[in-house]
Design a protein around this motif. Sequence first.
Motif, PDB file in Angstrom:
ATOM      1  N   ASN A  38       0.809  -1.221   0.000  1.00  0.00           N
ATOM      2  CA  ASN A  38       0.000   0.000   0.000  1.00  0.00           C
ATOM      3  C   ASN A  38       0.844   1.274   0.000  1.00  0.00           C
ATOM      4  O   ASN A  38       0.318   2.371   0.067  1.00  0.00           O
ATOM      5  CB  ASN A  38      -0.997  -0.010   1.158  1.00  0.00           C
ATOM      6  N   ARG A  39       2.182   1.134  -0.039  1.00  0.00           N
ATOM      7  CA  ARG A  39       3.065   2.288  -0.214  1.00  0.00           C
ATOM      8  C   ARG A  39       4.266   1.836  -1.052  1.00  0.00           C
ATOM      9  O   ARG A  39       4.692   0.693  -0.937  1.00  0.00           O
ATOM     10  CB  ARG A  39       3.647   2.812   1.112  1.00  0.00           C
ATOM     11  N   VAL A  40       4.803   2.761  -1.822  1.00  0.00           N
ATOM     12  CA  VAL A  40       6.004   2.440  -2.591  1.00  0.00           C
ATOM     13  C   VAL A  40       7.036   3.552  -2.393  1.00  0.00           C
ATOM     14  O   VAL A  40       6.698   4.734  -2.442  1.00  0.00           O
ATOM     15  CB  VAL A  40       5.667   2.280  -4.097  1.00  0.00           C
ATOM     16  N   VAL A  41       8.274   3.146  -2.123  1.00  0.00           N
ATOM     17  CA  VAL A  41       9.371   4.112  -2.051  1.00  0.00           C
ATOM     18  C   VAL A  41      10.391   3.731  -3.111  1.00  0.00           C
ATOM     19  O   VAL A  41      10.855   2.592  -3.148  1.00  0.00           O
ATOM     20  CB  VAL A  41      10.030   4.116  -0.657  1.00  0.00           C
ATOM     21  N   VAL A  42      10.700   4.671  -3.995  1.00  0.00           N
ATOM     22  CA  VAL A  42      11.731   4.435  -4.996  1.00  0.00           C
ATOM     23  C   VAL A  42      12.932   5.304  -4.639  1.00  0.00           C
ATOM     24  O   VAL A  42      12.805   6.519  -4.530  1.00  0.00           O
ATOM     25  CB  VAL A  42      11.242   4.778  -6.417  1.00  0.00           C
ATOM     26  N   ALA A  43      14.064   4.656  -4.412  1.00  0.00           N
ATOM     27  CA  ALA A  43      15.287   5.405  -4.121  1.00  0.00           C
ATOM     28  C   ALA A  43      16.099   5.439  -5.396  1.00  0.00           C
ATOM     29  O   ALA A  43      16.657   4.430  -5.814  1.00  0.00           O
ATOM     30  CB  ALA A  43      16.065   4.743  -2.985  1.00  0.00           C
TER      31      ALA A  43
ATOM     32  N   ALA B 266      13.183   8.691  -2.729  1.00  0.00           N
ATOM     33  CA  ALA B 266      14.394   9.125  -2.031  1.00  0.00           C
ATOM     34  C   ALA B 266      15.427   9.428  -3.106  1.00  0.00           C
ATOM     35  O   ALA B 266      15.623   8.630  -4.028  1.00  0.00           O
ATOM     36  CB  ALA B 266      14.893   8.046  -1.087  1.00  0.00           C
ATOM     37  N   ASN B 267      16.080  10.568  -2.958  1.00  0.00           N
ATOM     38  CA  ASN B 267      16.993  11.020  -4.001  1.00  0.00           C
ATOM     39  C   ASN B 267      18.424  10.614  -3.636  1.00  0.00           C
ATOM     40  O   ASN B 267      19.137  11.341  -2.955  1.00  0.00           O
ATOM     41  CB  ASN B 267      16.857  12.547  -4.118  1.00  0.00           C
ATOM     42  N   ILE B 268      18.814   9.407  -4.074  1.00  0.00           N
ATOM     43  CA  ILE B 268      20.165   8.951  -3.699  1.00  0.00           C
ATOM     44  C   ILE B 268      21.159   9.117  -4.859  1.00  0.00           C
ATOM     45  O   ILE B 268      22.283   8.673  -4.769  1.00  0.00           O
ATOM     46  CB  ILE B 268      20.175   7.484  -3.209  1.00  0.00           C
ATOM     47  N   ARG B 269      20.727   9.743  -5.939  1.00  0.00           N
ATOM     48  CA  ARG B 269      21.655   9.992  -7.033  1.00  0.00           C
ATOM     49  C   ARG B 269      22.208  11.422  -6.922  1.00  0.00           C
ATOM     50  O   ARG B 269      23.364  11.607  -6.553  1.00  0.00           O
ATOM     51  CB  ARG B 269      20.963   9.791  -8.387  1.00  0.00           C
TER      52      ARG B 269
ATOM     53  N   ASP C  52      26.139   4.835   3.644  1.00  0.00           N
ATOM     54  CA  ASP C  52      25.540   5.149   4.929  1.00  0.00           C
ATOM     55  C   ASP C  52      24.484   6.242   4.774  1.00  0.00           C
ATOM     56  O   ASP C  52      23.358   6.134   5.268  1.00  0.00           O
ATOM     57  CB  ASP C  52      26.668   5.637   5.844  1.00  0.00           C
ATOM     58  N   LYS C  53      24.862   7.296   4.039  1.00  0.00           N
ATOM     59  CA  LYS C  53      23.920   8.402   3.851  1.00  0.00           C
ATOM     60  C   LYS C  53      22.694   7.923   3.083  1.00  0.00           C
ATOM     61  O   LYS C  53      21.562   8.273   3.434  1.00  0.00           O
ATOM     62  CB  LYS C  53      24.610   9.549   3.103  1.00  0.00           C
ATOM     63  N   ALA C  54      22.899   7.100   2.060  1.00  0.00           N
ATOM     64  CA  ALA C  54      21.775   6.601   1.270  1.00  0.00           C
ATOM     65  C   ALA C  54      20.800   5.843   2.161  1.00  0.00           C
ATOM     66  O   ALA C  54      19.576   5.956   2.015  1.00  0.00           O
ATOM     67  CB  ALA C  54      22.276   5.714   0.137  1.00  0.00           C
TER      68      ALA C  54
ATOM     69  N   ARG D 270      21.615  15.833   5.308  1.00  0.00           N
ATOM     70  CA  ARG D 270      20.503  14.972   4.906  1.00  0.00           C
ATOM     71  C   ARG D 270      19.305  15.865   4.627  1.00  0.00           C
ATOM     72  O   ARG D 270      18.899  16.650   5.479  1.00  0.00           O
ATOM     73  CB  ARG D 270      20.200  13.961   6.009  1.00  0.00           C
ATOM     74  N   ILE D 271      18.782  15.701   3.424  1.00  0.00           N
ATOM     75  CA  ILE D 271      17.823  16.679   2.924  1.00  0.00           C
ATOM     76  C   ILE D 271      16.382  16.204   3.080  1.00  0.00           C
ATOM     77  O   ILE D 271      16.076  15.041   2.794  1.00  0.00           O
ATOM     78  CB  ILE D 271      18.115  16.974   1.435  1.00  0.00           C
TER      79      ILE D 271
END
Lengths: 567, 141, 371, 370
Positions: free
Chosen positions: A65-70, A98-101, A116-118, B37-38
């Motif tokens: 019921n939720r989607v997260v695209v990193a 999530a903006n990991i690029r 780690d940050k990602a 962290r944004i």
Amino acid sequence: MDPQPRIGVYICHCGVNIAATVDVKAVAEFAATLPGVTVARDYLYMCSDPGQRLIQEDIKAHNLNRVVVASCSPRMHEPTFRGAGEQAGLNPYLVEMANIREQCAWVHSDRGLATDKAKWLVASVVAKAARLEPLEAREVGVTPEALVIGGGVAGMTAALDIAEAGFPVYLVERSDHLGGRVADLNRIFPTLERVADLLGPLTERVQSHPNITVLLNTEVTQVEGYVGNFEVTVRGVEEPLGVGALVIATGYDVFNPRRKPELGYGQYPNVITSLEMEHRLAAAEESGPEVLAVNGRLPKKVAFIQCVGSRDVQLGHPYCSRVCCMYTAKQSRLVRELLPEAEVTVFYMDVRTFAKGAEEFYDEARKKRVLYRRGMVSEIYRRGERVILAGEDTLLGRPFDFEADLVVLAVGMEPRADAAELSSLLKLPRSSDGFFLEIHPKMRPVDTAVDGVFLAGCCQGPKDIPDTIAQAKAAASSALIPLLRGTVPAESATAVVDVEMCAGCGMCVEVCPYGAADLDALWNVSRINPVLCKGCGACAATCPSKAIRLQHFTPDQVLAQVDALLG
Amino acid sequence: MAEKFEPKIVAFLCNWCTYTGADLAGTSRIQYPPNVRIIRLMCSGSVDPTYVLKPLLDGVDGVLVGGCHPGDCHYQSGNYKARRRIIALKEIIKNAGFDEERVWLRWISASEGQRFAETVTKMTEFLREKGPNPMRQKWAV
Amino acid sequence: MKTEPITEQLELFGCIQCGKCTGGCPLARKTELNIRSMIYNMLVEPELDVHAHPELWDCTTCFTCVVRCPKDVRPAELIISLRGQLVESGRIPETIGTALMGIFRQGNPNGMAREDRSAWAQGMEIKDARQGCSVLYHVGCIPSYDLRVQPVARALARALTEAGVDFGTLGTDENCCGNEVRRMGEEGLFEMLVEENGELIRSVGADRLVTTSPHCFNTFKNEYGFDDIEVLHYTQLVAELIEQGRLKFTKEVKAKVTYHDPCFLGKQNGVFEEPRAIIKAIPGVELVEMDRNRERSLCCEGGGGRMWVEGTNKEERLAFQRVHEAADTGAEILAVACPFCLLTLVDAVKVQGLEERLKVMDIMEIVNLAL
Amino acid sequence: MRTVIPVENGDALAAARGFLRQLLEAGVVEALLVPMETPSGTITPALVTDPDLLAAANPFAPVMGLNAARVVGHVSVREPRGKIGAVLRSCELRALVELVKLRQASLDDLVTIGVDCLGTYDVPVYVELHGQGQVDMAAYLATAQSGDLSPVEGYAFRDACEMCEKPQVENADIALELFGADLGAGIPITLSDELAEQLGFAPQEGDGRRAEVVEKVVAARTQVRDERFGDIRQRLDEEGIEGVFAACVRCHNCMTVCPICYCKTCLFKSPVFDHEPAQYMNWARRKGATRLPADTMLFHLTRLNHMVLSCIGCGMCTSACPTNLPVGRVFRAIGQQVQAVFEYVPGRDVEEPLPLVTFREDEWMEVGEE
């Protein structure tokens, strides 16, 4: 809405764009341990068809019921993934990125630290996702009429196009005639056609068009509403006019060279503006070159000075007025023809002839022995009946004192003195030079920050007649989009009021830039008009009890995001 | 010290200017420290004081609020409201015994990827110099 | 000398080589000085031999180039900066060196003794500003020492007294303002003067600071950072006193007067109307304008250190041209509002043999005749 | 117009009651919101329509159980209603101005009757003094003349009153100007000419010592205030707000009694701060322990952000704190600084916009550009 979140997390490699710096497998493994996460995967290109299919299959198989695209920035692919979720039956607002690029892989090089940050970026978005609520995609109906402000070439062209498409148009003009600034001119470059021959038929078509209501001697005093449904109050018209779109074509003011006192305009009869020259040239066609006389004598030396009031930071006019080079070429050439004995010199710093046929026209002018001297005139003073132009020939590297009988100042354009009024009426931003601001100078040159309001002609910045007409046609076709479509999409992530909690303090009304918040007189609580609301959240941040929440950015969502960043 | 202190920064960035500026730093591959962290918000004018206070009390070392330059707000005036709100917030926490220098408000436009990277670099260095937020150790808040 | 640091510092990259600077430069017409071309040199050449440009000392820092530039480049600042390089290297005209030394040692460019600074006020009772006053009068070096200019200071002191203005001076502790020092390129000495004078002037606690010279006025107003002190040229104060009816004329001066705008008062600081208002207020006076007035006033060639260096063309002085322009108006008096203009134009009237037709007077001297 | 309410037999309270009665009877107002003595000896505001009941009114009562601006809101904020008079001391008038800006009260058809404040006791202290028969109104009112405001020996006024530097009435429709007056002889008042005519007053000058006495009181109070601000600022610097408020039990009393805190439900009582047990565990693990109730300092700091610009310093928060925390001192000391930044004086003028809902484009231009 399922009470328990079932979240799918998708970590994109973006080829090597992300995977080279971020250990995507480790991020996916970490994501799987986060509260509410049902499934976590990594994949080479999430935005590819197979990538999107992967998500869609998981939604069905795992009842997500939720989607997260990193992956990349949501500014890039949020519509893609929302669309993918929607096709699989998920409300698009339950898909978050999530903006990991851009925020991670591309700006860090240490693989350990970047990974780690990602992880924390993903954790943060997962925490928000768990609290997301579905939102409705919304559409509102449109009043199928348009209003154009300004009856110059731009306004008439835009009105005509909209009218031709079959929609009623009001054309509001402040003066008592159509034609605008162009009506003040005699001949146009590069064809040297008479303005009257071009403007006459255009005006005639506008005036006789059954879909166009020309409102002369009127002005817009109030604009309320929003794209699709504006209510425009026009002085002199009893009822407010309901329209779906507005075209602003209010034009420009001519620079007054008295603001450059060193040029002696207004002090010496020898110094005139290009517009005054235009009138004299028109008169000369009727009654001969005698009208060009100064102090009773036909000029033997005529000088044109370029860039008066343009490209001048000190005046707050950093821009090029874009027409002066060409009209100077035109006028100087006409002077050569009218006064074959006269020397004609143009003082310039750069000559700009970008329009079609313009360079060729400039070539013609020089062939007719209009002399171009590179170097600006710094000041003008008197010598007997003539004036001295003090300047420097920058190619010779020598100062000159040039004697002339007649000096024509190529005055540029500036924003209309009343631009600020219209700006505050429509909440229409202006750029630092004072012209109305388009959303993007290249990509969206006729759109404004106010949906449903479009720009045409020199109110947006100096331009020549072909550019003005092109922009007017663009503005007309943009204005036709909502009219033809019949509905307009409305922001879904608007602010909402919990009337049980609202104490009716009205601070939201004060801070809302769109007039979307209003106090309900009966219940003394705030109401947000979702059609007017743009979702900026100023009201929500101001409301102390959070009786107003900005959907999709609610305090519990944001605070959960903050908390998750800390582990 | 066994381990070098690395500050943690939470950044609330407006969608239209600073978040896009951060994207530009990314597409331009401008490197900056990974300490930030944004969190993406629509407008700096929607930053609630609580959003800044909560991480500070939890022990985050710095909070960055990024918005459009004055005059450039996508929502006309959100940044002007943010400016007043953050000025008030900083004055309050300064007088309540916190180190208000841990809160930064910066205008960074969509075209200022470089400025975004520089801001994060400067802030990270500034906080390294300053040392950890004492709230990291305090449970009784 | 490497060009890049100065090019960067002065942001010369903004220049579009339009030529308005040189085109308006009064010196460019008579010497090799070409500031536009100098900027171009700075932009395209990595090195510049400053010693090969004696015309750098021709500039009067009238700032016409700065006022005219459409791109906010400040061409005259380049000259000041290059003069700075020359000062640093020590290779400067001897007379410039003497003037700077005089200021360093005695607080005035003529090297006159400090203790004689208040000689101009002999026989007048002028309050020491440090006893408290609302207006601090900065007399300036030339009006303090030069016998031709001293009467201007005396006339102003008299007028202020008659109008009941609570004013005082710093007496022999007054020091050179440094306006010319900076323009001669001696930035270090200038900064020292700003600090010392700034402290001394602030300690007086006056609300207003009034100067005889537009040069002192310019630097105090624009370069000292006096936030709480209003800096005035005397023409502004006197025009105000006349307007308020505090300064009254009792006599007529039957004369046709033309007025020469000093560069540092007019085009640099926009004070055009107050001097004219004073002249028009004097009973009997008829004001006639030269063609080149206000923004287009011709520099007298006295500024930017030019009082102490001849320049590369001393034959064709701008002041010569100017006094003819004045005489052509039919005026009997050429009014000025600047000590440098007074001296250069008085001299020009003599050299040009116009003494019978034209008398050069400071506005304050004309006012004095009518009080 | 300035005039004087005549006092007979040295009984200023009776004269004031008579004046209030006159307001009702002359139809100036239809009801009066006024502190009333209850049969049990305590004081409470009440909305009075029966002139006879005004025999129990005590507009000078030296006790403050709540900031009456809150209840002015109850009776004024919505139409329809009749014309109401409200008897308010200076801090209540200031709070009312802020509440009007926040649309929690309305000045339409409201007649404010301001009373110079000579200092108030906390409710338990007043009840004790009353029980011992030590509430001597005449003695209390007598202090107004000299400005030597003093509590009954062995007792103290509320902390906020001791450091209140704005005890005098400003901006009231009718001002009972006690300072500097011999109240045994008459009560000086200021009111509009129109009202004065309606009530049959002719202009009459007092002895004119009010300004002088106000100045004296303000000077003394300012000194106390500055000392206390100095102390609390030092503590805040050294211990932080978490040290000063260490004993807080998050009862929300400070918020409940605050005249400015107008929210129907505090954010901190809303589901946003209703956390999952797992969340508490997570926090406990993060720092090794986590205080409960959670978010205590976040509550105080958020409340500061919401209301401190409007804090008018009535000190009800301190009076209401069960653990005797110096809430009012902290809030006022911080408020003074923040208000100064925005050059905002809460309670000064209803036309002055709340600082956080307005802005100027050209202010603080350096902020954000570093």
